[in-house]
Design an enzyme around this catalytic site. Structure first.
Site, PDB file in Angstrom:
ATOM      1  N   CYS A  46      31.049  -1.544 120.294  1.00  0.00           N
ATOM      2  CA  CYS A  46      30.323  -1.289 119.063  1.00  0.00           C
ATOM      3  C   CYS A  46      30.074  -2.864 118.337  1.00  0.00           C
ATOM      4  O   CYS A  46      30.872  -3.455 118.234  1.00  0.00           O
ATOM      5  CB  CYS A  46      31.543  -0.641 118.345  1.00  0.00           C
ATOM      6  N   CYS A  75      30.702   4.945 118.971  1.00  0.00           N
ATOM      7  CA  CYS A  75      31.815   4.115 118.848  1.00  0.00           C
ATOM      8  C   CYS A  75      32.829   5.248 118.621  1.00  0.00           C
ATOM      9  O   CYS A  75      32.599   6.186 117.442  1.00  0.00           O
ATOM     10  CB  CYS A  75      31.629   3.166 117.627  1.00  0.00           C
ATOM     11  N   CYS A 111      36.582   2.389 112.837  1.00  0.00           N
ATOM     12  CA  CYS A 111      35.484   1.645 112.851  1.00  0.00           C
ATOM     13  C   CYS A 111      34.998   1.479 111.434  1.00  0.00           C
ATOM     14  O   CYS A 111      34.489   2.571 110.836  1.00  0.00           O
ATOM     15  CB  CYS A 111      34.625   2.019 113.528  1.00  0.00           C
ATOM     16  N   TYR A 157     -13.572  20.904 101.900  1.00  0.00           N
ATOM     17  CA  TYR A 157     -14.345  19.915 101.616  1.00  0.00           C
ATOM     18  C   TYR A 157     -15.899  20.234 102.007  1.00  0.00           C
ATOM     19  O   TYR A 157     -16.822  19.534 101.656  1.00  0.00           O
ATOM     20  CB  TYR A 157     -14.049  18.687 102.234  1.00  0.00           C
ATOM     21  N   ASP A 211      -5.247  13.674 105.716  1.00  0.00           N
ATOM     22  CA  ASP A 211      -4.754  13.743 106.838  1.00  0.00           C
ATOM     23  C   ASP A 211      -3.839  14.917 107.278  1.00  0.00           C
ATOM     24  O   ASP A 211      -2.548  14.908 107.026  1.00  0.00           O
ATOM     25  CB  ASP A 211      -3.877  12.630 107.261  1.00  0.00           C
ATOM     26  N   LYS A 224     -11.830   4.380 108.437  1.00  0.00           N
ATOM     27  CA  LYS A 224     -10.300   4.461 108.402  1.00  0.00           C
ATOM     28  C   LYS A 224      -9.839   3.233 107.706  1.00  0.00           C
ATOM     29  O   LYS A 224     -10.028   2.317 107.887  1.00  0.00           O
ATOM     30  CB  LYS A 224      -9.932   4.669 110.025  1.00  0.00           C
ATOM     31  N   GLU A 265     -15.475  10.889  99.859  1.00  0.00           N
ATOM     32  CA  GLU A 265     -14.528  11.670  99.855  1.00  0.00           C
ATOM     33  C   GLU A 265     -13.149  11.307 100.414  1.00  0.00           C
ATOM     34  O   GLU A 265     -13.252  10.475 101.314  1.00  0.00           O
ATOM     35  CB  GLU A 265     -14.569  13.196 100.425  1.00  0.00           C
ATOM     36  N   CYS A 284      32.898  -3.119 115.048  1.00  0.00           N
ATOM     37  CA  CYS A 284      34.293  -3.029 115.244  1.00  0.00           C
ATOM     38  C   CYS A 284      34.920  -3.738 116.668  1.00  0.00           C
ATOM     39  O   CYS A 284      35.836  -4.039 116.918  1.00  0.00           O
ATOM     40  CB  CYS A 284      35.073  -1.776 115.144  1.00  0.00           C
ATOM     41  N   LYS A 305     -10.564  11.371 103.214  1.00  0.00           N
ATOM     42  CA  LYS A 305     -10.109  11.922 104.529  1.00  0.00           C
ATOM     43  C   LYS A 305      -8.659  12.592 104.402  1.00  0.00           C
ATOM     44  O   LYS A 305      -7.897  11.523 104.449  1.00  0.00           O
ATOM     45  CB  LYS A 305     -10.520  11.042 105.523  1.00  0.00           C
TER      46      LYS A 305
END
Ligand code: AMP
Ligand code: ZN
Length: 686
Positions: free
Chosen positions: A420, A438, A443, A240, A131, A326, A127, A423, A129
């Site tokens: 920045c 910034c 900019c 399940y 999550d 897994k 089946e 710029c 799994k």
């Protein structure tokens, strides 16, 4: 969809309620089987009718009524529930060899136990799994009476009211399949990826922090104390296994019986008689799992024979007759080649790791976010480090861990930028926040991001101006900031690569259209810090014009509902900035509307919907009735089911019947759907 006549209904509400419940249950099932027969709107109409009957006749409410899905009063906390049998964990295997070893061990155990080798070959069931968050659900006499989280496996939280809101989970089992009088099932609750993405899109538009992944969001949601809130999050679920009683000698048959009861077993399970079949299943889903609408972190392999399971038994932590394989973690190790920064529309710098390209979760990843400079310092990520990165389906890759042991000797801690990266202006760290910013309004990075925000769907909604086109316009020097969009001439555009007369005209039309979006959207679009859709809507609703907002002091602003000092200060700061003022003036001069769209009702009321008693009736074209109800409630209205002299407003969709008549008799104000839409828009685009 056939509806019984009203006369019939009022004659026997009990019979009508039963009829509606059956119909709703059937449609819920069809919906989750992927073959709905009616639209969401029709479904909502049936639900509304049932709610109405139940409100008028509270004695008729049954615990398994589909109406229970809308959620109830918030609770203070959760009761504790003992798990009998306990909810165990699963042992993990991480590759085919480990899984094969497990299968060999089972085989050997069985041979030892039975003392012969005739019983060779143990049928297994594979089946997916899922999550999400484990759940245990109890049905008594076919009715869902209790649902609990796993907790520590022995004791979990009673989240019955929350679980009832999940439409995939039947509130009553299908009696025709003859379920046992008491049935305890185990399953997994999850948030569909599509729902998760929508949720994050809305948060992004509101400038709220994004949720990290569907699993954490599910875990947070199922433990919310307000089940109505849970109902709005559209969780889903799979079942399940039956924990008690044993439904069959074979697990596959148990699954089939669970399906016959109307429970949501995911159809991907398979009986395997050979190791090769198990391997084929793993390969199949390793490739295809990203196409599922839920996250899956592996495959569960279980012994098919329930009698055989008893021979294998369980440890205190996990059964021996099942194991999880897994999928390769959606994590990968790679090297940090550099650390840079991305500049957002508010000027905030987000540190980004540039990585040695690595393949993970179906794509090649070259960059990952480091969230903010505090987080970066805490993890102590350095250039040259080996790091673990993680990527979920649609989530931005992130650096989760540094392998300090593999750090080069000469590595030095990362020093946050003082300027920045786009710029070159110095960055500022505002006292109360983590971010570096910034503050140069010119900019290029800030300009680009602010244009993208300005045109976005929840802001001015200017269609056809994607990321690439914005870059193209900036590069060609045709726009400087979002105000200059309105100065674009068709002939300027036609000269650009990929633009024709048609596309240029279309964009001009879109721009024209956007001028009438109204004050709320405009306030959101211009990018004032802390002013998301909701705050913008409140400002527009309460102050009505840009002039009024410009004239309001910080104190005036904090007077407004839900506006705190932080927001008020930010609004003032924005408006006091000469550059911003100039931009607003320019927008005005181009004919962009700087007034709130007027609601049709009580124009003099401060907040058109606050405290108003509203009733919805008839069918709406553009939204479901429950969506309309939710929006009205968000805007402060009290939505009830029946019209009385106290009703302030009736919203009558198509085919409105007795309620409309009654409202007219009582002199209650009524609105049609167009009026409703206008009302919602002007009161705030929540
Ligand atoms: P873990 O939490 O990693 O120990 O894994 C055990 C959990 O996997 C169980 O509590 C289940 O809720 C969950 N799970 C998800 N899908 C399945 C499935 N098909 N069969 C058994 N457990 C599952
Ligand atoms: Zn800059």
């Amino acid at each position: 969809m056939s509806k019984t006549q009203p006369s019939d209904r009022s004659r026997n509400p009990e019979a009508r309620a039963a009829e509606l419940r059956n119909a709703l249950r059937r449609h819920e099932r069809l919906y989750y089987a992927g073959s709905p027969e009616i639209s969401d709107r029709e479904f909502d109409a049936l639900m509304d009718e049932l709610l109405e009957i139940e409100r008028a006749h509270p004695a008729l409410v049954t615990p398994d009524s589909p109406s229970q899905r809308v959620g109830g009063e918030p609770v203070d906390g959760f009761d504790q529930i003992d798990h009998q049998p306990p909810m165990l964990s699963l042992d993990n295997t991480y590759n085919e060899e480990e899984l094969d070893d497990w299968m060999d061990r089972l085989q050997k155990l069985l041979v030892d136990e039975l003392g012969d080798s005739d019983s060779f070959g143990i049928p297994l069931v594979t089946e997916l799994k899922v999550d999400g968050v484990s759940i245990s659900i109890l049905y008594e006499d076919g009715v869902l009476t209790q649902a609990a989280t796993r907790g520590n496996g022995r004791v979990g939280d009673d989240v019955t009211e929350n679980v009832k809101t999940i439409r995939a989970i039947p509130l009553r089992l299908d009696e025709s399949a003859d379920p046992p009088a008491r049935l305890l099932v185990r399953g997994e609750i999850y948030m569909p990826r599509s729902v998760f993405m929508q949720l994050n899109e809305r948060r992004k538009a509101a400038d709220e922090p994004l949720y990290v992944n569907p699993r954490n969001t599910t875990a947070g949601t199922i433990r919310l104390l307000d089940s109505r809130e849970v109902a709005s999050r559209s969780l889903s679920a799979v079942v399940y296994d039956a924990a008690s009683p044993q439904l069959s000698e074979r697990h596959s048959e148990t699954l089939e019986r669970l399906v016959s009861f109307g429970l949501p077993v995911h159809p991907s399970w398979q009986v395997c008689h050979t190791t090769a079949e198990v391997h084929a299943y793993l390969e199949h889903w390793t490739e295809r799992r990203h196409a599922l609408d839920f996250d899956t972190d592996g495959v569960v392999v279980k012994v098919e024979g329930v009698g055989q399971r008893e021979i294998f038994g369980a440890t205190s932590k996990a059964p021996r007759w099942a194991v999880a394989y897994k999928f390769e973690a959606e994590q990968a190790l790679t090297k940090v080649e550099g650390i840079g920064a991305q500049v957002g529309r508010t000027g905030a710098l987000t540190p980004v790791a540039f990585l040695e390209p690595v393949f993970v979760a179906g794509t090649t990843v070259k960059r990952a976010t480091l969230h903010n400079y505090e987080d970066l310092a805490r993890k102590d990520v350095r250039v040259g480090d080996v790091v673990a990165i993680e990527k979920g389906g649609d989530i931005i890759p992130k650096v989760v861990e540094v392998r300090v042991s593999e750090r080069p000797r000469d590595s030095v801690p990362f020093v946050p930028p003082t300027h920045c990266p786009v710029c070159g202006e110095p960055v500022a760290k505002l006292d109360d926040e983590v971010a570096l910013r910034c503050v140069n309004v010119a900019c290029p990075a800030v300009v680009r991001e602010s244009i993208r925000h300005f045109v976005s769907r929840n802001a001015m909604n200017i269609e056809g101006l994607g990321e690439k086109l914005i870059d193209q316009l900036l590069e060609a020097g045709l726009v400087e900031d979002y105000t200059s969009l309105y100065e674009l001439r068709a002939e300027d555009l036609i000269g650009l690569e990929g633009w024709g007369e048609k596309s240029a005209t279309r964009l001009r039309e879109e721009l024209e259209k956007s001028k009438g979006q109204g004050l709320a959207r405009l306030l959101h679009a211009v990018g004032i810090r802390f002013v998301g859709e909701r705050v913008a809507a409140i400002l527009a609703r309460d102050l009505k014009t840009l002039d009024a907002i410009e004239a309001a002091s910080e104190d005036d602003l904090t007077e407004l509902e839900e506006i705190g000092p932080k927001v008020a200060a930010s609004v003032r700061q924005f408006l006091d900035h000469p550059g911003n003022r100039e931009r607003l003036d320019r927008l005005r001069s181009f004919g962009v509307s700087v007034e709130a769209l007027e609601p049709e009702v009580s124009a003099d009321a401060q907040s058109p919907l606050e405290g108003q008693r509203v009733v919805l009736t008839g069918t709406l074209e553009s939204m479901t009735r429950s969506a309309a109800k939710r929006r009205l409630e968000q805007l402060g209205a009290r939505v009830s089911g029946s019209v009385s002299a106290k009703t302030d407003l009736l919203i009558a969709g198509e085919k409105a019947g007795s309620k409309l008549k009654k409202a007219e008799e009582l002199g209650v104000e009524t609105l049609d759907e167009a009026g409703l839409i206008q009302l919602l828009e002007s009161a705030g685009r929540s």
